[in-house]
Design an enzyme around this catalytic site. Structure first.
Site, mmCIF file in Angstrom:
data_model
loop_
_atom_site.group_PDB
_atom_site.id
_atom_site.type_symbol
_atom_site.label_atom_id
_atom_site.label_comp_id
_atom_site.label_asym_id
_atom_site.label_seq_id
_atom_site.Cartn_x
_atom_site.Cartn_y
_atom_site.Cartn_z
ATOM 1 N N GLY A 10 0.783 -1.225 0.000
ATOM 2 C CA GLY A 10 0.000 0.000 0.000
ATOM 3 C C GLY A 10 0.811 1.268 0.000
ATOM 4 N N ASP A 117 -8.377 5.821 2.794
ATOM 5 C CA ASP A 117 -7.263 6.558 3.393
ATOM 6 C C ASP A 117 -6.758 7.652 2.460
ATOM 7 O OD1 ASP A 117 -6.463 4.190 1.863
ATOM 8 O OD2 ASP A 117 -4.399 4.790 2.302
ATOM 9 N N ASP A 118 -6.232 8.690 3.077
ATOM 10 C CA ASP A 118 -5.549 9.782 2.379
ATOM 11 C C ASP A 118 -6.448 10.457 1.338
ATOM 12 O OD1 ASP A 118 -3.551 8.868 3.987
ATOM 13 O OD2 ASP A 118 -2.284 8.093 2.380
ATOM 14 N N ASN A 217 2.823 0.221 9.354
ATOM 15 C CA ASN A 217 3.642 1.003 8.428
ATOM 16 C C ASN A 217 5.124 0.907 8.776
ATOM 17 O OD1 ASN A 217 1.913 2.020 6.411
ATOM 18 N ND2 ASN A 217 1.039 3.481 7.862
ATOM 19 N N ASP A 222 8.169 5.065 2.100
ATOM 20 C CA ASP A 222 7.773 6.014 1.068
ATOM 21 C C ASP A 222 7.745 7.427 1.653
ATOM 22 O OD1 ASP A 222 5.590 5.659 2.702
ATOM 23 O OD2 ASP A 222 4.162 5.203 1.108
ATOM 24 N N ASN A 252 3.054 -3.078 5.646
ATOM 25 C CA ASN A 252 3.224 -2.295 4.428
ATOM 26 C C ASN A 252 4.721 -2.319 4.132
ATOM 27 O OD1 ASN A 252 2.778 -0.589 2.283
ATOM 28 N ND2 ASN A 252 2.211 1.191 3.501
#
Length: 355
Positions: A10, A117-118, A217, A222, A252
């Site tokens: 993700g 999300d986001d 995470n 990223d 992730n």
């Protein structure tokens, strides 16, 4: 107590190749990873351009990967992010969503995750609308399992600053109105949590009315800042006692697929060993298994530079030396380090904002 482990692909940034996914899947299946959720932010046909079908070649590759997952005994899932659909869930949106769900049915998706999300909300009753969308999705999909990532998937106030202040009782309302068999992802007290404790997870489960699925995470790297670092160390701050309070634990992964297998193996060991887990010892064991003795020992020697210092603090002379060292190895992990040293995994703020 054991817990189902999985991979949640993700992250933002450059996409993996299908060969890289297949290799990671086979490696981690041997260590008990039981589900794989394909949801890279850079796949536009799952996010910004979700209304459009995948190109034929990509669709075929996705179907082939689903077959491999079945062969390896791993549940295959797709994370669909119908971008900001909750702001206008009208007939047009329903028509496009139905077409996408039918396409995913043809692949044989076992788990369908709807990821909110986001995204920025303009909807007053956000939790209720998202629960309504999930009920509609369940009625129009052949998947056997359904999951959701809330818009506010952590207590971290950064989500409120970036996407607007969360509605009061958002999590409680979402949990009350979702069907009880829908799994809910949660990242912890922070988006990238340093520590995730049983007490926190129990509290979240009480608010949701169900055990959350941990979207961890780490080792993801990223973003502009994190992509400057390789995340290689073994898992810490995730005690095995968390298993009593979660419905699953998905990681992730990092932008570097081969290197990601190293910390991933340590997570499996942490649950297996419980209080006997030693993250440093586990790291050495996992690195040597995944990378071979010589490359593993070289990476462990350079760990302070690769993970802690990062690209911004590596001078030109040191960078050239590292390129010479890792250029001598014939291994995908060494190639990933070389690509990272040359800026090939840099994720910019613009990429995050547009993927």
């Amino acid at each position: 107590m054991t817990v189902e482990l999985g991979v949640i692909e993700g992250f933002y940034g450059p996409m993996w190749s299908w060969a890289e996914r297949r290799k990671l899947l086979k490696t981690l299946a041997k260590h008990g990873y039981g589900f794989y959720l394909y949801a890279p932010k850079a796949d536009p046909y799952l996010r910004r351009r979700w209304q459009e079908p995948h190109p034929a070649a990509e669709f075929a590759a996705l179907a082939d990967f689903a077959e491999l997952c079945e062969h390896e005994g791993v549940r295959f899932g797709v994370g669909l992010s119908p971008f900001e659909i909750f702001n206008r869930f009208d007939e047009s949106a329903r028509h496009a969503l139905a077409a996408k769900l039918k396409a995913l049915d043809r692949i044989g998706v076992q788990e369908l995750a709807i990821l909110f999300d986001d995204m920025r909300s303009e909807t007053p009753s956000l939790a209720s609308t998202q629960a309504e969308i999930m009920r509609w999705v369940k009625a129009h999909s052949a998947a056997a399992m359904f999951s959701i990532c809330p818009t506010y998937y952590s207590d971290d106030p950064v989500l409120d600053r970036v996407f607007g202040e969360r509605p009061s009782d958002y999590l409680e309302t979402l949990g009350a109105e979702l069907d009880k068999d829908v799994r809910v992802f949660w990242t912890g007290e922070e988006v990238c949590s340093r520590e995730i404790s049983p007490g926190h997870l129990k509290h979240v489960g009480d608010r949701l009315g169900r055990k959350p699925v941990l979207w961890d995470n780490y080792p993801v790297n990223d973003g502009d800042r994190m992509s400057q670092h390789l995340h290689l160390r073994g898992f810490t701050g995730r005690p095995a006692a968390n298993a009593a309070h979660i419905a699953g634990h998905g990681i992730n992964p990092a932008l570097q697929p081969t290197l990601s297998t190293v910390p991933a193996i340590t997570l499996a060991e942490s649950y297996r060993l419980g209080p006997d887990y030693q993250y440093g010892h586990s790291l050495r064991h996992a690195a040597r298994e995944a990378l071979g003795l010589d490359l593993a020992d070289q990476i462990l020697t350079d760990l302070l530079v690769l993970q802690d210092a990062g690209l911004g603090r590596i001078g030109e002379e040191k960078r050239a030396n590292l390129e010479n060292v890792y250029g001598a190895f014939s291994h995908p992990a060494a190639e990933e380090i070389l690509r990272w040293l040359r800026g090939g995994y840099q994720v910019t703020d613009e990429m995050v904002a547009t993927q």
